[in-house]
Scaffold this motif. Structure first.
Motif, PDB file in Angstrom:
ATOM      1  N   UNK A 166       0.826  -1.208   0.000  1.00 34.31           N
ATOM      2  CA  UNK A 166       0.000   0.000   0.000  1.00 34.31           C
ATOM      3  C   UNK A 166       0.866   1.266   0.000  1.00 34.31           C
ATOM      4  N   UNK A 167       1.914   1.297   0.803  1.00 34.81           N
ATOM      5  CA  UNK A 167       2.803   2.460   0.846  1.00 34.81           C
ATOM      6  C   UNK A 167       3.495   2.653  -0.498  1.00 34.81           C
ATOM      7  N   UNK A 168       3.909   1.577  -1.123  1.00 34.66           N
ATOM      8  CA  UNK A 168       4.555   1.651  -2.430  1.00 34.66           C
ATOM      9  C   UNK A 168       3.607   2.237  -3.473  1.00 34.66           C
ATOM     10  N   UNK A 169       2.363   1.805  -3.455  1.00 40.94           N
ATOM     11  CA  UNK A 169       1.372   2.320  -4.407  1.00 40.94           C
ATOM     12  C   UNK A 169       1.125   3.802  -4.166  1.00 40.94           C
ATOM     13  N   UNK A 170       1.042   4.204  -2.903  1.00 37.58           N
ATOM     14  CA  UNK A 170       0.831   5.618  -2.587  1.00 37.58           C
ATOM     15  C   UNK A 170       1.990   6.464  -3.120  1.00 37.58           C
ATOM     16  N   UNK A 171       3.233   5.995  -2.932  1.00 41.05           N
ATOM     17  CA  UNK A 171       4.382   6.743  -3.435  1.00 41.05           C
ATOM     18  C   UNK A 171       4.399   6.792  -4.955  1.00 41.05           C
ATOM     19  N   UNK A 172       4.023   5.712  -5.603  1.00 40.72           N
ATOM     20  CA  UNK A 172       3.954   5.711  -7.065  1.00 40.72           C
ATOM     21  C   UNK A 172       2.901   6.688  -7.575  1.00 40.72           C
ATOM     22  N   UNK A 173       1.772   6.775  -6.887  1.00 36.68           N
ATOM     23  CA  UNK A 173       0.728   7.733  -7.271  1.00 36.68           C
ATOM     24  C   UNK A 173       1.232   9.165  -7.085  1.00 36.68           C
ATOM     25  N   UNK A 174       1.919   9.429  -5.991  1.00 37.73           N
ATOM     26  CA  UNK A 174       2.463  10.775  -5.743  1.00 37.73           C
ATOM     27  C   UNK A 174       3.468  11.150  -6.834  1.00 37.73           C
ATOM     28  N   UNK A 176       3.632   9.940  -9.867  1.00 37.20           N
ATOM     29  CA  UNK A 176       2.904  10.105 -11.124  1.00 37.20           C
ATOM     30  C   UNK A 176       2.207  11.466 -11.183  1.00 37.20           C
ATOM     31  N   UNK A 177       1.608  11.896 -10.077  1.00 33.70           N
ATOM     32  CA  UNK A 177       0.937  13.207 -10.040  1.00 33.70           C
ATOM     33  C   UNK A 177       1.942  14.324 -10.257  1.00 33.70           C
ATOM     34  N   UNK A 178       3.087  14.243  -9.588  1.00 28.84           N
ATOM     35  CA  UNK A 178       4.128  15.269  -9.757  1.00 28.84           C
ATOM     36  C   UNK A 178       4.610  15.304 -11.204  1.00 28.84           C
ATOM     37  N   UNK A 179       4.792  14.147 -11.816  1.00 30.28           N
ATOM     38  CA  UNK A 179       5.248  14.092 -13.207  1.00 30.28           C
ATOM     39  C   UNK A 179       4.218  14.694 -14.157  1.00 30.28           C
ATOM     40  N   UNK A 180       2.952  14.368 -13.966  1.00 33.12           N
ATOM     41  CA  UNK A 180       1.891  14.905 -14.835  1.00 33.12           C
ATOM     42  C   UNK A 180       1.791  16.419 -14.693  1.00 33.12           C
ATOM     43  N   UNK A 181       1.844  16.908 -13.463  1.00 35.71           N
ATOM     44  CA  UNK A 181       1.753  18.361 -13.242  1.00 35.71           C
ATOM     45  C   UNK A 181       2.962  19.070 -13.853  1.00 35.71           C
ATOM     46  N   UNK A 182       4.143  18.501 -13.696  1.00 32.64           N
ATOM     47  CA  UNK A 182       5.347  19.113 -14.267  1.00 32.64           C
ATOM     48  C   UNK A 182       5.284  19.155 -15.789  1.00 32.64           C
ATOM     49  N   UNK A 183       4.886  18.066 -16.405  1.00 27.87           N
ATOM     50  CA  UNK A 183       4.790  18.034 -17.869  1.00 27.87           C
ATOM     51  C   UNK A 183       3.721  19.001 -18.382  1.00 27.87           C
TER      52      UNK A 183
END
Length: 69
Positions: free
Chosen positions: A7-15, A17-24
């Motif tokens: 669960x912690x790994x998935x949460x970090x992957x989502x975070x 991914x969100x940072x990458x999408x916002x940056x792009x």
């Protein structure tokens, strides 16, 4: 060191991914607005005051030229 649970790994992957999408998204918006501003500035240089002017006729400022370098 303890391994991350699933669960912690998935949460970090989502975070990440969100940072990458916002940056792009920000990068592409910035490129779009800069492109539009440059295109507008070039059009103003070409057709300033309703008279057609060649870009080569516009005065150029070279860095250091005002100091006699």
């Amino acid at each position: 060191m303890e391994l991350l649970d699933e669960r912690t790994l998935i949460i970090w992957l989502v975070i990440v991914a969100i940072v990458a999408v916002v940056s792009l998204t920000g990068m592409f918006l910035n490129r779009f607005f800069i492109y539009r501003a440059h295109r507008k500035a070039l059009e103003e240089l070409k057709y300033s005051h309703g008279q057609q002017k060649k870009v080569s006729e516009c005065p150029m400022v070279v860095q250091g030229s005002e100091h006699g370098s």
